[in-house]
Design a protein around this motif. Structure first.
Motif, PDB file in Angstrom:
ATOM      1  N   PHE A   1       0.825  -1.206   0.000  1.00 43.84           N
ATOM      2  CA  PHE A   1       0.000   0.000   0.000  1.00 43.84           C
ATOM      3  C   PHE A   1       0.870   1.272   0.000  1.00 43.84           C
ATOM      4  O   PHE A   1       0.542   2.248  -0.664  1.00 43.84           O
TER       5      PHE A   1
ATOM      6  N   ILE B   1      -1.626   5.566   6.859  1.00 40.15           N
ATOM      7  CA  ILE B   1      -2.725   5.311   5.915  1.00 40.15           C
ATOM      8  C   ILE B   1      -2.671   3.856   5.441  1.00 40.15           C
ATOM      9  O   ILE B   1      -3.686   3.153   5.397  1.00 40.15           O
TER      10      ILE B   1
ATOM     11  N   ALA C   1      -5.479   0.918   6.081  1.00 36.43           N
ATOM     12  CA  ALA C   1      -6.078   0.190   4.952  1.00 36.43           C
ATOM     13  C   ALA C   1      -5.971  -1.314   5.164  1.00 36.43           C
ATOM     14  O   ALA C   1      -6.942  -2.057   4.964  1.00 36.43           O
ATOM     15  N   THR C   2      -4.802  -1.767   5.594  1.00 36.90           N
ATOM     16  CA  THR C   2      -4.605  -3.197   5.828  1.00 36.90           C
ATOM     17  C   THR C   2      -5.534  -3.673   6.935  1.00 36.90           C
ATOM     18  O   THR C   2      -6.191  -4.716   6.821  1.00 36.90           O
TER      19      THR C   2
ATOM     20  N   ASN D   1      -9.203  -3.743   5.826  1.00 36.35           N
ATOM     21  CA  ASN D   1      -9.395  -4.853   4.890  1.00 36.35           C
ATOM     22  C   ASN D   1      -9.506  -6.185   5.628  1.00 36.35           C
ATOM     23  O   ASN D   1     -10.279  -7.058   5.240  1.00 36.35           O
TER      24      ASN D   1
ATOM     25  N   ASN E   1     -12.152  -7.464   2.356  1.00 33.58           N
ATOM     26  CA  ASN E   1     -10.909  -7.148   1.648  1.00 33.58           C
ATOM     27  C   ASN E   1     -11.207  -6.631   0.244  1.00 33.58           C
ATOM     28  O   ASN E   1     -11.550  -7.392  -0.640  1.00 33.58           O
TER      29      ASN E   1
ATOM     30  N   ARG F   1      -9.474   0.259  -1.113  1.00 37.59           N
ATOM     31  CA  ARG F   1      -9.656   0.780   0.247  1.00 37.59           C
ATOM     32  C   ARG F   1      -8.924   2.114   0.412  1.00 37.59           C
ATOM     33  O   ARG F   1      -9.361   2.981   1.169  1.00 37.59           O
ATOM     34  N   LEU F   2      -7.833   2.283  -0.277  1.00 34.21           N
ATOM     35  CA  LEU F   2      -7.057   3.533  -0.145  1.00 34.21           C
ATOM     36  C   LEU F   2      -7.878   4.733  -0.607  1.00 34.21           C
ATOM     37  O   LEU F   2      -7.767   5.819  -0.056  1.00 34.21           O
TER      38      LEU F   2
ATOM     39  N   THR G   1     -11.159   5.144  -0.370  1.00 35.96           N
ATOM     40  CA  THR G   1     -12.136   5.542   0.658  1.00 35.96           C
ATOM     41  C   THR G   1     -11.441   6.207   1.836  1.00 35.96           C
ATOM     42  O   THR G   1     -11.926   7.185   2.387  1.00 35.96           O
ATOM     43  N   ILE G   2     -10.283   5.676   2.207  1.00 33.47           N
ATOM     44  CA  ILE G   2      -9.578   6.243   3.359  1.00 33.47           C
ATOM     45  C   ILE G   2      -9.108   7.664   3.056  1.00 33.47           C
ATOM     46  O   ILE G   2      -9.253   8.567   3.867  1.00 33.47           O
TER      47      ILE G   2
ATOM     48  N   SER H   1     -16.937   1.714  10.594  1.00 33.05           N
ATOM     49  CA  SER H   1     -15.967   1.582   9.496  1.00 33.05           C
ATOM     50  C   SER H   1     -16.535   0.756   8.353  1.00 33.05           C
ATOM     51  O   SER H   1     -16.167   0.908   7.204  1.00 33.05           O
TER      52      SER H   1
ATOM     53  N   LEU I   1     -15.502   3.411   5.752  1.00 33.09           N
ATOM     54  CA  LEU I   1     -14.215   3.130   5.096  1.00 33.09           C
ATOM     55  C   LEU I   1     -14.329   1.916   4.185  1.00 33.09           C
ATOM     56  O   LEU I   1     -14.381   0.809   4.646  1.00 33.09           O
TER      57      LEU I   1
END
Length: 455
Positions: free
Chosen positions: A351, A387, A391-392, A395, A400, A405-406, A408-409, A451, A455
């Motif tokens: 990521f 960040i 994300a990890t 997920n 997942n 996901r990045l 949305t974050i 979340s 997220l």
């Protein structure tokens, strides 16, 4: 042009190009690089064996958001090949209401025709523009009509004067001094707003009723009044269309689809039956696979540009295969996808690279967006690390969805900044630190239910 481009793209070159946009997934990159290079190799072999060499279709297996679609899309861009992405779940077997699988070949051919037309337009663009310039000069300073009775010397004098004025006007046109002046000219009116509905299935026969009807109707000329700048563009477009041989374009497009077309079938796992033997909509899943079979094996599909053979179209299928496995596909179809590549899930380290390294990296995108407002945004190393870790974590906890996901974050993190610029913070420099990321996102991450939605 197309062949020269491919000649320089060796497998390692292809991987190098893909690395600019996609992080990791080396096995998948290798597989597609070899498949693409093999197409070029096939074009070079002798005619006797050329038709026998079949493309090695690929199945990419891996969770969502790890780069399956991106690999295929970048690959097609590199090759300059006609590329179409379809979703297997959109198709139904023949007899059901919905799209039949042959429509993917028709869509691909349509794309190829547009692609070749654009290329050919670029070639004739210069000529079309000079023809447009002549037409506009004719409107502004009409050429001298030579009456018979006039004495010879006078005729020549008038023509000479006219030519001189035209040259003077041409200079002004080229410098752009006349751009805003209005001019009235004739243009071919398209058949606007005319929709002809043929019987269902006409599309299957490759018949375009709309085209037939519009060709039967006389082309209407219509007067338009625009600025000279706009008139040049419109007239040049019209002249370019006249200079292009559409029959040759269509022929080349069909050839391109047959030799280098790529179809990316996403969500192939959705049409794989699973062993539970469900009822209802599952019935047609196997039907879609059976309909796909002849196209992947090689058959001839009728399109409005003529028959297209699918023997050498490259098919790349992809799916998450959470519930089903590739072995749940019907055996004949499995046999047509000899190369299987598994893509790995992404971790925090990946990521960090995804956020910073690719040419289209997300952080670069946001920096460019905010720069348009005169705001410079910088991300400290600890912020990027934070960040990636969030994300990890999300997920693992929620669902997942890989690198998506990045997105949305980052939108949640930069929400206030994107809203307040430029009113509350004009021309500012903003530094995003790890502390700021924690403050903004920790509460949401810890509240699992929240979340899940945000997220």
């Amino acid at each position: 042009m197309h062949n020269d481009l491919m000649k320089n793209l060796t497998p390692s070159q292809i991987v190098k190009e893909l690395n600019k946009f996609i992080i990791g997934q080396d096995d998948a990159k290798r597989a597609v690089a070899i498949a693409l290079r093999n197409r070029w190799r096939r074009q070079q072999v002798g005619e006797d064996i050329k038709d026998e060499i079949m493309p090695n279709n690929i199945i990419l297996i891996g969770p969502t958001g790890v780069g399956k679609t991106e690999i295929a899309r970048r690959l097609a861009k590199l090759a300059g090949a006609p590329f179409l992405k379809v979703e297997a779940s959109k198709f139904t077997e023949v007899g059901y209401v919905g799209r039949d699988v042959e429509s993917m070949i028709r869509d691909l051919t349509e794309l190829a025709v547009n692609m070749v037309r654009t290329e050919k337009t670029e070639v004739v663009q210069e000529k079309a523009e000079s023809m447009a310039e002549e037409r506009i000069l004719d409107l502004l300073i009409p050429p001298v009509k030579k009456p018979q009775q006039q004495p010879e010397g006078e005729k020549e004098n008038e023509s000479f004067q006219n030519e001189k004025t035209r040259e003077w006007m041409r200079e002004k046109l080229r410098k752009g001094e006349m751009d805003d002046r209005m001019v009235e000219f004739d243009t071919t009116a398209g058949q606007v707003g005319m929709q002809v509905f043929g019987p269902m299935g006409m599309d299957d026969m490759g018949i375009n009723i709309q085209e037939i009807v519009s060709n039967m109707m006389p082309k209407k000329r219509k007067k338009r009044k625009t600025t000279i700048k706009e008139a040049r563009r419109i007239i040049a477009q019209e002249e370019a269309q006249k200079l292009i041989d559409m029959e040759a374009v269509q022929k080349e497009a069909v050839q391109r689809v047959q030799d280098s077309g790529i179809i990316f079938i996403d969500e192939i796992d959705k049409v794989a039956g699973n062993s539970k033997g469900g009822h209802g909509p599952d019935v047609s899943r196997e039907g879609v696979q059976r309909d796909l079979l002849p196209i992947v094996e090689g058959s001839t599909v009728n399109t409005k540009y003529g028959p297209v053979k699918t023997d050498h179209v490259l098919f790349i299928a992809s799916g998450a295969f959470h519930i089903s496995k590739p072995s749940d596909l019907i055996p004949e179809l499995q046999g047509r996808f000899p190369i299987r590549v598994e893509l790995k899930s992404l971790n925090a380290e990946d990521f960090i690279k995804i956020l910073t390294l690719p040419e289209n990296a997300l952080l670069k995108q946001y920096t460019a967006l905010l720069r348009t407002e005169g705001v410079e945004i910088g991300f400290k190393k600890d912020a990027i690390k934070e960040i990636a870790e969030i994300a990890t974590h999300v997920n693992e906890q929620v669902e997942n969805i890989g690198a998506r996901r990045l997105h949305t974050i980052l939108t949640t993190l930069l929400d206030d900044i994107l809203f307040d610029v430029p009113d509350k913070m004009p021309e500012a420099a903003i530094e995003i630190t790890g502390k700021l990321v924690k403050e903004k996102l920790d509460k949401i991450v810890e509240d699992r239910d929240l979340s899940k939605y945000i997220l």
